[in-house]
Design an enzyme around this catalytic site. Structure first.
Site, short mmCIF file in Angstrom:
data_model
loop_
_atom_site.label_atom_id
_atom_site.label_comp_id
_atom_site.label_asym_id
_atom_site.label_seq_id
_atom_site.Cartn_x
_atom_site.Cartn_y
_atom_site.Cartn_z
N TRP A 105 0.86 -1.19 0.00
CA TRP A 105 0.00 0.00 0.00
C TRP A 105 0.90 1.23 0.00
CZ3 TRP A 105 -2.02 2.61 4.88
CH2 TRP A 105 -2.99 3.56 4.58
N ASP B 298 -0.78 -5.75 9.22
CA ASP B 298 -1.78 -4.75 8.81
C ASP B 298 -3.01 -5.52 8.36
OD1 ASP B 298 -3.29 -2.70 7.85
OD2 ASP B 298 -1.80 -1.92 6.45
N ALA C 52 -6.48 -4.88 7.32
CA ALA C 52 -7.42 -3.84 6.91
C ALA C 52 -8.69 -4.39 6.28
CB ALA C 52 -6.74 -2.89 5.92
N LYS D 162 -13.48 -0.90 6.22
CA LYS D 162 -14.04 -1.72 5.15
C LYS D 162 -15.11 -2.67 5.68
CE LYS D 162 -10.13 -0.11 3.35
NZ LYS D 162 -9.15 0.70 4.12
#
Length: 394
Positions: free
Chosen positions: A127, A208, A210, A243
């Site tokens: 990212w 991470d 997400a 999300k």
């Protein structure tokens, strides 16, 4: 005072969004911005979120501060969802953060407090904001091989070889699931091999997470993260609610820091409180309260999980449809990786010139590295994209 300010490079995705809005062509398709969209092109408010907000509005009597590191009920509820029985309460410090990005930033600051000579190892690609933050805060980093441009899968042998070079006290940043930008995921067996390498080197994992719930399911998507927490004495996990709860603008995240022994927990918790105080003082509460309200109520949690599963299965269906369309158009299975990828994104492996051609000829917008947001499609736009991909010579 401000005479030394320099122009900053525009964010490529935000610039692409502006270009898309300015395009007057009918039927234009936005596959660039990284938010979930339903078949009508909207990012809806989930049913359970609406109901939780109603309950909060009716019951709330004050806007006074909550705890410095976040509402304890939220910390407990979300960490339980993410880690389940892999959470060791005696060794886990937690901080409510301003989104998943805030969790990543605080994780890096926390790691540097523990090791002033910190080096971070990140996937190639990753990212873009990972690299942007690292550069801004001045933490050196290395990129480890991850994406195989030929197979559009994980270059696992290259990844293992590069991660093995990490030193004791280094941080290795891992995507928990639904790798952004490629969509190529590790298997649980591969996670176990990565953990074994970290055991040998003494490097510390930062996961991470997400997109939990967007890949193979809530439990399945957290399996690698939980394996890491069970296996490594020190570990950090940055979780985002943007999300899976669809509360992007509420900026709701969580940083979990697992320390080697219980004697270090109070030190870690104090460090997290200090970092939060220096950055934003008290964390925002509305999004956290929504998440806690949902997770602590059996009926709301069940409805949320059901709607999240609808979202996940919808993206899988679009992946299958796109792979099938491309198979029929090309007479080849070379695009079947799209069906194997997970989450919102896939990287096609197209050149910037091919991406530009797709945009110019078909008003289809994707990031220049050919990352496309599967959730930006619907059943009617999939055939249009498939033809554009083939016509561009991808």
């Amino acid at each position: 005072m401000f005479g030394n300010l320099q122009p900053q490079a525009p964010d490529k995705i935000l610039a692409l969004m502006g270009e898309f809005r300015a395009d007057t062509r009918q039927g234009k398709i936005d596959l660039g911005v990284g938010v979930y969209k339903d078949p009508t092109g909207l990012t809806p408010v989930m049913r359970a979120v609406k109901e939780a907000e109603r309950r909060i509005w009716e019951a709330e009597t004050t806007k006074a501060y909550t705890a410095l590191t976040g509402e304890p009920a939220y910390l407990q509820a979300l960490s339980s969802m993410v880690l389940a029985d892999a959470r060791d309460d005696a060794r886990t410090a937690m901080l409510s953060t301003v989104g998943g990005t805030g969790a990543i930033r605080q994780a890096l600051e926390m790691a540097r407090m523990g090791n002033p000579d910190l080096t971070v190892h990140v996937s190639d690609p990753t990212w873009p904001n990972h690299l942007s933050i690292l550069k801004f805060v001045g933490i050196p980093f290395f990129e480890y091989r991850y994406f195989d441009a030929e197979t559009r899968g994980v270059d696992f042998e290259g990844m293992k070889a590069d991660i093995a070079r990490a030193k004791k006290g280094d941080l290795v940043l891992l995507h928990g699931c639904c790798h952004n930008p490629t969509g190529a995921n590790l298997t649980l067996e591969q996670w176990a091999e990565i953990v074994a390498i970290l055991d040998k080197t003494g490097a510390v994992p930062l996961v991470d997470l997400a997109y939990q719930g967007f890949g193979d399911g809530l439990e399945e998507d957290a399996a690698g993260t939980r394996l890491v927490l069970r296996s490594r004495p020190d570990a950090l996990v940055a979780a985002s609610c943007s999300k899976n709860f669809g509360i992007y603008r509420e900026r709701t995240g969580l940083l979990m820091v697992q320390v080697a022994d219980a004697a270090q927990k109070d030190l870690a918790q104090g460090a997290l409180a200090f970092l939060g105080r220096q950055n934003y003082s008290f964390p925002p509460d509305h999004g956290a309260r929504i998440v806690q309200t949902i997770l602590d109520d059996e009926g709301l949690a069940a409805d949320w999980k059901a709607e999240l599963e609808e979202v996940r299965l919808g993206m899988l269906s679009l992946r299958q449809q796109l792979a099938e369309e491309l198979r029929n158009l090309t007479g080849s299975d070379r695009f079947d990786f799209i069906e194997r990828h997970r989450g919102m994104f896939s990287r096609l492996g197209a050149t910037p010139q091919q991406v530009q051609k797709i945009k110019e000829d078909n008003a289809i917008y994707m990031v220049g590295d050919s990352r496309l947001n599967i959730a930006g499609l619907n059943r009617d736009s999939v055939p249009i994209l498939a033809r554009a991909i083939v016509e561009a010579g991808v």
